[in-house]
Scaffold this active site. Structure first.
Site, mmCIF file in Angstrom:
data_model
loop_
_atom_site.group_PDB
_atom_site.id
_atom_site.type_symbol
_atom_site.label_atom_id
_atom_site.label_comp_id
_atom_site.label_asym_id
_atom_site.label_seq_id
_atom_site.Cartn_x
_atom_site.Cartn_y
_atom_site.Cartn_z
ATOM 1 N N TRP A 23 0.893 -1.134 -0.257
ATOM 2 C CA TRP A 23 -0.124 0.096 0.048
ATOM 3 C C TRP A 23 0.842 1.135 0.159
ATOM 4 O O TRP A 23 0.249 2.248 -0.239
ATOM 5 C CB TRP A 23 -0.827 0.128 1.344
ATOM 6 C CG TRP A 23 -0.330 -0.253 2.344
ATOM 7 C CD1 TRP A 23 -0.511 -1.688 3.272
ATOM 8 C CD2 TRP A 23 0.752 0.517 3.197
ATOM 9 N NE1 TRP A 23 0.687 -1.650 4.335
ATOM 10 C CE2 TRP A 23 0.886 -0.523 4.388
ATOM 11 C CE3 TRP A 23 1.066 1.907 3.249
ATOM 12 C CZ2 TRP A 23 1.847 -0.036 5.312
ATOM 13 C CZ3 TRP A 23 1.944 2.226 4.071
ATOM 14 C CH2 TRP A 23 2.309 1.505 5.163
ATOM 15 N N ASN A 24 2.169 1.073 0.151
ATOM 16 C CA ASN A 24 2.921 2.477 0.524
ATOM 17 C C ASN A 24 3.182 3.170 -0.997
ATOM 18 O O ASN A 24 2.973 4.395 -0.953
ATOM 19 C CB ASN A 24 4.242 2.061 1.144
ATOM 20 C CG ASN A 24 5.122 1.095 0.447
ATOM 21 O OD1 ASN A 24 4.845 0.277 -0.435
ATOM 22 N ND2 ASN A 24 6.516 1.253 1.129
ATOM 23 N N LYS A 33 -2.516 -8.765 -7.452
ATOM 24 C CA LYS A 33 -3.201 -8.534 -6.160
ATOM 25 C C LYS A 33 -2.600 -7.368 -5.503
ATOM 26 O O LYS A 33 -1.536 -7.453 -4.688
ATOM 27 C CB LYS A 33 -2.951 -9.828 -5.278
ATOM 28 C CG LYS A 33 -3.312 -9.692 -3.623
ATOM 29 C CD LYS A 33 -4.652 -9.181 -3.324
ATOM 30 C CE LYS A 33 -4.974 -9.301 -2.064
ATOM 31 N NZ LYS A 33 -4.315 -8.045 -1.311
ATOM 32 N N PRO A 34 -3.220 -6.130 -5.562
ATOM 33 C CA PRO A 34 -2.753 -5.027 -4.638
ATOM 34 C C PRO A 34 -3.235 -5.155 -3.524
ATOM 35 O O PRO A 34 -3.933 -5.787 -2.999
ATOM 36 C CB PRO A 34 -3.594 -3.703 -5.623
ATOM 37 C CG PRO A 34 -4.688 -4.575 -6.066
ATOM 38 C CD PRO A 34 -4.411 -5.896 -6.428
ATOM 39 N N ALA A 35 -2.580 -4.308 -2.338
ATOM 40 C CA ALA A 35 -2.881 -4.317 -1.056
ATOM 41 C C ALA A 35 -4.229 -3.757 -1.004
ATOM 42 O O ALA A 35 -4.901 -3.003 -1.727
ATOM 43 C CB ALA A 35 -2.058 -3.121 -0.354
ATOM 44 N N SER A 44 6.693 -7.115 3.323
ATOM 45 C CA SER A 44 7.536 -7.491 4.598
ATOM 46 C C SER A 44 8.275 -8.444 4.376
ATOM 47 O O SER A 44 7.888 -9.763 3.645
ATOM 48 C CB SER A 44 6.725 -7.250 5.941
ATOM 49 O OG SER A 44 5.876 -8.725 5.894
ATOM 50 N N GLU A 49 11.010 -8.196 -2.997
ATOM 51 C CA GLU A 49 11.553 -6.905 -2.579
ATOM 52 C C GLU A 49 11.181 -6.629 -1.049
ATOM 53 O O GLU A 49 9.870 -6.384 -0.996
ATOM 54 C CB GLU A 49 10.953 -5.789 -3.290
ATOM 55 C CG GLU A 49 11.385 -5.671 -5.032
ATOM 56 C CD GLU A 49 12.816 -5.406 -5.090
ATOM 57 O OE1 GLU A 49 13.463 -5.008 -4.156
ATOM 58 O OE2 GLU A 49 13.469 -5.756 -6.183
ATOM 59 N N LEU A 50 11.947 -6.841 0.151
ATOM 60 C CA LEU A 50 11.334 -6.763 1.247
ATOM 61 C C LEU A 50 11.674 -5.664 2.074
ATOM 62 O O LEU A 50 12.098 -4.630 1.809
ATOM 63 C CB LEU A 50 11.696 -8.354 1.750
ATOM 64 C CG LEU A 50 11.373 -9.505 0.936
ATOM 65 C CD1 LEU A 50 12.035 -10.769 1.338
ATOM 66 C CD2 LEU A 50 10.137 -9.766 0.471
ATOM 67 N N CYS A 61 10.444 1.309 2.164
ATOM 68 C CA CYS A 61 11.395 0.209 2.419
ATOM 69 C C CYS A 61 12.808 0.903 2.633
ATOM 70 O O CYS A 61 13.482 0.302 2.918
ATOM 71 C CB CYS A 61 11.358 -0.811 1.721
ATOM 72 S SG CYS A 61 9.645 -1.669 1.369
ATOM 73 N N GLU A 101 12.420 -2.160 11.543
ATOM 74 C CA GLU A 101 11.944 -1.190 10.610
ATOM 75 C C GLU A 101 10.654 -0.304 10.940
ATOM 76 O O GLU A 101 9.782 -0.988 11.113
ATOM 77 C CB GLU A 101 11.629 -2.094 9.165
ATOM 78 C CG GLU A 101 11.333 -1.068 7.925
ATOM 79 C CD GLU A 101 10.932 -1.987 6.736
ATOM 80 O OE1 GLU A 101 10.278 -2.852 6.888
ATOM 81 O OE2 GLU A 101 11.206 -1.345 5.760
HETATM 82 C C1 SIN Z 1 9.414 0.745 -1.330
HETATM 83 O O1 SIN Z 1 9.509 1.241 -0.379
HETATM 84 O O2 SIN Z 1 8.882 -0.216 -1.381
HETATM 85 C C2 SIN Z 1 9.958 1.444 -2.520
HETATM 86 C C3 SIN Z 1 10.212 2.719 -2.537
HETATM 87 C C4 SIN Z 1 11.067 3.355 -3.699
HETATM 88 O O3 SIN Z 1 10.713 2.887 -5.002
HETATM 89 O O4 SIN Z 1 11.717 4.334 -3.622
#
Ligand code: SIN
Length: 488
Positions: free
Chosen positions: A159-160, A183-185, A237, A258-259, A292, A389
């Protein structure tokens, strides 16, 4: 329910996109999408599960037969058209994004352009999927390597960055000749469905892109168990990523993960302090600290610790928090109340363990999802916050005295996504960059994400790269052709 005033109302979709049709959940259920700034319901979307996921996988499998044979130039043109439509509708997409996710409109506009840049990049790369010839061991044989699409790809996104994370998975998948089930959040499905609608308008054939939200575990289990799905690309996550990788083992799917991250931001005493503060502000407070790659631990050499801290506090105290749709707002709400409570409790634990709160902004403003930007001083390696995190607008400061100590502290984490260092010494920049156990290093730079660069981590931050010329590799299988009997 909040009325969304979009110039292009066709972008507001509440049904799932399966095989080119916009469909309700089979059982007719819906789930609300909530604006985290106001707690108002923005839309009710189809609550899908295993049955709809099976239908989406079947649609993607059918579409694959034609899509993988569409000439690269035509795939490229379709992606380009999709990119153009995303930019033409940027204002609506940004408003949708801010309304369901909370980030300030200016950042949402930035995200739409950022997401579109991946579509443009992979529209161009689609034409450059080259193979190899390899000198053979004997004169009567030849070795040729071709690259073929992996097949149906499942994309699970957070969702970010509801627009950009999906765009940077769908675009390389389609460029490579794959089809996708996305599948989006559940918190932010509207941004995903809107770009699905634009892909349809761009002429991308039915079934090539399928998008559904709903019962996350059921959808995840169906995607990971399916022998038709040949690859899973996930952003989210580390604990969920580990479960997904384990679930994919049964069908030996390829995975891109991508965690989570725990980014160190090292400021050496020879750094330009003003620029380092700007770097922290950009890296730490973007999206209210919910990325992230966000700076998670600020390591400052003790000789400049006080100067740096004073300047950082001044900058943080100037930040304006509020509803992302209001002018001048720089920090929006966190995604939901639970997230805000978690960040507040992280700060409380840090204080109980000896950290000091250096900023005096109030948490009371806004509503249950708001957390005031906070600077924490005297954070040490033994505190819980050091290994966690944070995913919120909290900037913890830790002192170090030597280069070797900075590297040791920076690497003291199982994560390895992004890292940052500020120094004017070029030799030190090389030495420290090479010693940092991270997939990405920002050197005198707080914003490192862009479509031309390989985004991704090592260690428990995952594997695979998104963006750049490497970003296609995750969606292609190498096939080796051995030609014999050439001499005869
Ligand atoms: C992320 O936080 O998952 C990606 C952030 C970004 O692309 O800069």
């Amino acid at each position: 329910m909040t009325e969304l005033q979009l110039a292009n109302s066709s972008l507001l979709k509440s049904r799932a996109l399966i095989g080119g049709a916009w469909v309700d959940a089979v059982a007719g259920g819906t789930r609300p999408v909530i604006n985290p700034a106001t707690q108002e319901v923005v839309a009710e979307i189809a609550d899908c599960g295993a049955q709809e996921t099976e239908a989406a996988i079947a649609a993607a499998e059918r579409a694959l037969v034609q899509w993988r044979d569409v000439p690269a130039k035509s795939r490229s043109q379709l992606l380009r058209r999709w990119h153009d439509l995303v930019l033409e509708n940027a204002e609506d997409l940004a408003l949708l994004l801010t309304t369901e996710q909370g980030k300030p409109l200016a950042e949402a506009r930035g995200e739409i352009a950022y997401g579109a840049s991946y579509i443009e990049w992979f529209a161009e790369e689609a034409k450059r999927i080259y193979g190899d010839t390899i000198p053979a061991r004997s004169s009567d044989s030849r070795i040729v390597c071709t690259r073929q699409p992996v097949g149906v790809v499942a994309c699970i996104t957070p969702w970010n960055f509801p627009n950009a994370m999906l765009a940077r998975k769908i675009a390389p998948a389609l460029a490579a000749g794959c089809t996708v089930v996305c599948k989006p959040a559940n918190e932010t499905p509207l941004s995903a469905l809107a770009i699905g609608a634009l892909a349809e308008q761009a002429g991308i054939p039915a079934g090539v892109i399928n998008i559904l939200a709903g019962r996350t575990e059921e959808i995840g289990e169906t995607l990971t168990a399916s022998p038709v799905v040949r690859k899973l690309s996930f952003t989210g996550s580390t604990p969920v990523g580990k479960k997904l990788v384990a679930a994919c083992a049964g069908t030996m799917k390829r995975t891109s993960m991508e965690l989570g991250g725990n980014a160190p931001f090292i400021v050496f005493d020879d750094a330009d302090v003003e620029k380092a503060v700007q770097g922290v502000m950009a890296s730490k407070f973007r999206n209210a600290g919910q990325t992230c790659v966000c700076t998670n631990r600020i390591l400052v050499q003790d000789t400049i610790y006080d100067t740096f801290t004073d300047q950082l506090m001044e900058a943080v105290e100037r930040l304006r928090m509020g509803d992302g749709r209001d002018d001048g707002v720089e920090i929006g709400p966190l995604i939901h109340q639970h997230a805000a409570e978690d960040v507040r409790s992280t700060v409380e634990t840090a204080v109980a363990q000896g950290a000091s709160v250096l900023t005096a902004l109030s948490n009371e403003e806004g509503g249950p999802c708001f957390v005031a930007p906070t600077v924490l001083g005297d954070v040490t390696e033994d505190m819980d916050i050091f290994q966690k995190e944070i995913f919120g607008p909290v900037a913890p400061l830790t002192r170090f005295s030597s280069e070797a100590e900075a590297i040791r502290i920076a690497n003291n984490t199982p994560f390895g996504l992004a890292s940052y260092l500020y120094t004017k010494d070029a030799a030190r920049a090389w030495r420290v960059s090479e010693a940092l156990e991270y997939g990405m290093v920002g050197i005198n730079e707080g914003i490192i994400s862009n479509e031309a660069a390989p985004f991704g981590g090592i260690k428990e931050s995952g594997h695979g790269r998104e963006g750049s010329r490497y970003g296609l590799d995750d969606y292609l299988d190498i096939k080796y052709l051995c030609f014999g009997g050439i001499d005869s």
